[in-house]
Design an enzyme around this catalytic site. Structure first.
Site, PDB file in Angstrom:
ATOM      1  N   ASP A  59      10.941  14.585   9.774  1.00  0.00           N
ATOM      2  CA  ASP A  59      10.482  14.367   8.463  1.00  0.00           C
ATOM      3  C   ASP A  59       8.947  14.656   8.279  1.00  0.00           C
ATOM      4  O   ASP A  59       8.301  14.053   7.663  1.00  0.00           O
ATOM      5  CB  ASP A  59      10.905  12.987   8.030  1.00  0.00           C
ATOM      6  CG  ASP A  59      10.809  12.713   6.325  1.00  0.00           C
ATOM      7  OD1 ASP A  59      10.882  13.843   5.566  1.00  0.00           O
ATOM      8  OD2 ASP A  59      10.677  11.554   6.003  1.00  0.00           O
ATOM      9  N   ILE A  70       0.823  -1.332   0.128  1.00  0.00           N
ATOM     10  CA  ILE A  70       0.046  -0.082  -0.121  1.00  0.00           C
ATOM     11  C   ILE A  70       0.894   1.254   0.024  1.00  0.00           C
ATOM     12  O   ILE A  70       0.439   2.322  -0.091  1.00  0.00           O
ATOM     13  CB  ILE A  70      -1.068  -0.038   1.273  1.00  0.00           C
ATOM     14  CG1 ILE A  70      -0.117  -0.262   2.550  1.00  0.00           C
ATOM     15  CG2 ILE A  70      -1.888  -0.968   1.110  1.00  0.00           C
ATOM     16  CD1 ILE A  70      -0.991   0.103   3.727  1.00  0.00           C
ATOM     17  N   GLY A  71       2.168   1.214   0.068  1.00  0.00           N
ATOM     18  CA  GLY A  71       3.099   2.227  -0.011  1.00  0.00           C
ATOM     19  C   GLY A  71       4.501   1.936  -0.030  1.00  0.00           C
ATOM     20  O   GLY A  71       4.831   0.676   0.390  1.00  0.00           O
ATOM     21  N   GLY A 106      12.184   5.321   0.285  1.00  0.00           N
ATOM     22  CA  GLY A 106      13.469   5.138  -0.084  1.00  0.00           C
ATOM     23  C   GLY A 106      14.039   3.995   0.908  1.00  0.00           C
ATOM     24  O   GLY A 106      14.970   3.245   0.624  1.00  0.00           O
ATOM     25  N   MET A 107      13.448   3.885   1.981  1.00  0.00           N
ATOM     26  CA  MET A 107      13.888   2.954   3.106  1.00  0.00           C
ATOM     27  C   MET A 107      13.106   1.760   3.421  1.00  0.00           C
ATOM     28  O   MET A 107      13.631   0.857   3.756  1.00  0.00           O
ATOM     29  CB  MET A 107      13.931   3.849   4.366  1.00  0.00           C
ATOM     30  CG  MET A 107      15.087   4.877   4.475  1.00  0.00           C
ATOM     31  SD  MET A 107      15.193   5.624   6.105  1.00  0.00           S
ATOM     32  CE  MET A 107      13.556   6.273   6.254  1.00  0.00           C
ATOM     33  N   ALA A 108      11.659   1.802   3.190  1.00  0.00           N
ATOM     34  CA  ALA A 108      10.970   0.675   3.361  1.00  0.00           C
ATOM     35  C   ALA A 108       9.638   0.423   2.518  1.00  0.00           C
ATOM     36  O   ALA A 108       9.376   1.502   1.681  1.00  0.00           O
ATOM     37  CB  ALA A 108      10.314   0.921   4.790  1.00  0.00           C
ATOM     38  N   VAL A 162       5.571  -0.540   2.716  1.00  0.00           N
ATOM     39  CA  VAL A 162       4.470  -0.711   3.826  1.00  0.00           C
ATOM     40  C   VAL A 162       3.460  -1.647   2.979  1.00  0.00           C
ATOM     41  O   VAL A 162       3.213  -1.362   1.984  1.00  0.00           O
ATOM     42  CB  VAL A 162       3.932   0.647   3.989  1.00  0.00           C
ATOM     43  CG1 VAL A 162       2.773   0.332   5.002  1.00  0.00           C
ATOM     44  CG2 VAL A 162       4.996   1.640   4.470  1.00  0.00           C
ATOM     45  N   LYS A 188       5.643  -2.074   8.169  1.00  0.00           N
ATOM     46  CA  LYS A 188       6.558  -1.513   7.178  1.00  0.00           C
ATOM     47  C   LYS A 188       8.057  -2.456   7.301  1.00  0.00           C
ATOM     48  O   LYS A 188       8.227  -2.755   8.440  1.00  0.00           O
ATOM     49  CB  LYS A 188       7.116  -0.044   7.943  1.00  0.00           C
ATOM     50  CG  LYS A 188       8.157   0.454   7.225  1.00  0.00           C
ATOM     51  CD  LYS A 188       8.421   2.065   7.674  1.00  0.00           C
ATOM     52  CE  LYS A 188       7.461   2.877   7.240  1.00  0.00           C
ATOM     53  NZ  LYS A 188       7.674   4.211   7.506  1.00  0.00           N
TER      54      LYS A 188
END
Length: 599
Positions: free
Chosen positions: A133, A16-17, A20-22, A24, A39
């Site tokens: 962030d 669902i998303g 750059g790092m993970a 989801v 995540k």
């Protein structure tokens, strides 16, 4: 990874998303029978031991947060070289998607969302967590309109080996604080700067800085002053404009010093949109002065055996220093007084021309604004809904026409401006049932009027169209005409006379009259003449009806043609006369003219 089970309880359902790092995933917690969001860190991060260590520490600290505007963290796990975080599943859009869908938000809605975000930031700061962030992509909007901040603390785990990873900063650079952009010290005021940028985007539909590359945008955060939101949204209240301007100050000491202070102003602006209550923090640039002690009792007695001469010398030095400070203070006061005297004198000798406040009532604000700016008059806009005046018309002014002022400056002119009547959008009710459509129109604050008409495509009792059409803005209470279908219109035709016709001729005549040939009696006759029909000739029937015909063999004498009824036909029963028998009628030979005489 869809279908994989983590921790023997979390089934990954769909992606669902991601960033750059993970990545989801929407997942199912089979133990508690609920949906969660998981995540999963990308594989390249699992090789960085420092990142993994910090990530686990941060995730566990964020899990301690409990706030209605923070996405809750339920669990942290590791399985088969996969690091993952189990979070609350929020069914809705990100704030970024919400802005892209709706454009610039109404300022009141934007403020209410900002209060929720700021409340979440406040809770995190009180728990010594800086988000780092804050951006619309990390704010989820539920279907009930509740804002929930996610990704707390994850950015803090980024190390030098991961900061340059593609995609890790590109999405955030538009919301970076100047200190983040230049790699400086980051604190809770950095989050408030980012929130100011998010507010800017909510009320204008755009970010203040954009560029061809992330580096270009970061440099703008460091070097350039953002254009005021009112430049792009002139109707934005001054109070909102002031809050955003304070939040996005380059100098950290000039911003809001805490999320709590910012929340106070956000709540105030809902009541006082004209502003005037947003102050600026003033940071002193004066260097620290080391003051000499004025009382020798404050001097530490390091040596109780000091001689009397040393004591007297110290006393004289203190007296000398005290006198010097007094003289310096008096001199400073005199210098300031003289400067003020000359400044006032110069001003009094300057331009003494007086100006007058004009009569702006009834004029369009867009035209008056040019005059106010040209004359240097400071003003405050107060927009109010008004049913009698169109949008932009000035209703009242705080200073009456003719009020005089000097040097083109006056700081207390308030203008009450019409927002126009309260408007409502016509809902889309096409192909909705009549009563359902009526209720939706009423709910929207409009009234309805029904007009019925035939329609071949819309079933009877359902809406064909509205006037005005859907999404048109009308004054609340205006009338919407709803056209309701009566179904297909049924037209009547007269049955043609088929007596004496063949079957083929009869079928052709019926088709020309938009009727169809029904039963043929008797069924066995293949060639015959129509001697009777149902319905009878010249009766009124509906288009598409069928007509039954009765045939007799063709060798039988055809019956007499049926004569259509006429108003001039004499009824024999009424006259009492009987028709003359053909056998009793004498044959009359027409007289022969001379031209026909045969010699």
């Amino acid at each position: 990874m869809e279908g994989q089970v983590l921790g023997n309880r979390y089934t990954l359902l769909e992606k669902i998303g991601g960033g750059g790092m993970a990545v989801v995933y929407k997942s199912k917690d089979t133990l508690l029978n609920r949906f969660v969001a998981i995540k999963v860190l990308r594989a390249e991060f699992s090789t960085d031991e420092e990142f993994v260590k910090r990530f686990n520490v941060e995730a566990q600290s964020v899990a301690s947060l409990s706030h209605p505007n923070v996405v809750s963290i339920y669990d942290v796990g590791y399985q088969n070289n996969i690091h993952y975080i189990v979070m609350e599943y929020v069914d809705g859009l990100t704030l970024k998607e919400y802005i892209n869908k709706n454009g610039a938000l109404d300022w009141q809605e934007a403020i209410k969302i900002s209060i929720q975000i700021c409340s979440a930031i406040e809770h995190a700061h009180k728990n010594n967590i800086v988000h780092r962030d804050i951006k619309p992509h990390n704010i989820l909007m539920t279907k009930e309109g509740i804002a929930k901040v996610t990704d707390f603390g994850i950015a803090r785990a980024v190390t030098s080996s991961t900061i340059t990873m593609v995609g890790s900063t590109i999405g955030s650079v538009h919301y970076f604080s100047p200190e983040q952009a230049r790699g400086g010290f980051i604190d809770d005021k950095s989050d408030l700067y980012s929130l100011g940028i998010v507010m800017y985007e909510m009320v204008t539909g755009r970010v203040p800085f954009d560029g061809d590359s992330p580096v270009a945008v970061a440099l703008k955060h460091i070097q350039e002053i953002p254009p005021e939101p009112r430049k792009f949204m002139p109707s934005l209240p001054y109070g909102v404009n002031e809050i955003i301007n304070k939040a996005v100050q380059k100098d950290q000491s000039l911003r809001y010093q805490s999320a709590t202070a910012m929340i106070v102003d956000l709540n105030k602006v809902l009541v006082r949109p004209q502003g005037g209550f947003v102050g600026q923090n003033v940071a002193s640039n004066q260097a620290t002065i080391r003051m000499q002690p004025l009382n020798n009792s404050n001097i530490p007695n390091h040596n109780r055996n000091n001689t009397t001469n040393n004591y007297m010398e110290a006393k004289k030095q203190n007296k000398k220093n005290t006198t010097a400070y007094w003289l310096a203070g008096i001199t400073s006061v005199l210098v300031i007084a003289i400067a003020l005297f000359f400044t006032i004198s110069l001003l009094s000798k300057g331009n003494k021309e007086t100006y007058e406040i004009g009569n702006y009532k009834g004029k369009n604000f867009s035209l008056v604004e040019e005059e106010l700016i040209a004359k240097g008059i400071n003003y405050t806009e107060i927009w109010q809904e008004n049913d009698d005046y169109e949008k932009g018309i000035i209703l009242e002014q705080s200073l009456p026409a003719g009020t005089t002022y000097r040097d083109g400056k006056y700081t207390n002119l308030e203008l009450i401006i019409s927002k126009g009547p309260q408007m409502a959008k016509v809902p889309d009710v096409v192909e909705r049932e009549k009563r359902e459509a009526e209720n939706e129109i009423k709910t929207a604050g409009l009234t309805s009027k029904f007009v019925n008409e035939y329609n071949d495509d819309i079933p009877a009792g359902y809406v064909i169209k509205t006037e005005p059409a859907a999404d048109k803005e009308l004054k609340v209470g205006s009338e919407v005409v709803i056209y309701v279908s009566n179904g297909t219109e049924l037209k009547t035709v007269k049955v043609p006379n088929l007596v004496g016709k063949t079957e083929t001729e009869a079928e052709k005549l019926l088709a020309e009259s938009k009727l169809v040939l029904g039963k043929i009696i008797p069924a066995g006759v293949t060639k015959g003449i129509v001697d009777r029909q149902l319905p009878a000739a010249f009766e009124d029937v509906t288009e598409g009806d069928s007509v039954t015909i009765f045939l007799t063999p063709q060798d039988t004498a055809p019956p007499t043609d049926v004569v259509p009824p006429s108003d001039t036909t004499t009824n024999t029963e009424e006259t009492g006369q009987k028709p003359a028998d053909e056998s009793s009628v004498e044959t009359q030979t027409p007289p022969v003219t001379d031209a026909e005489t045969i010699p």
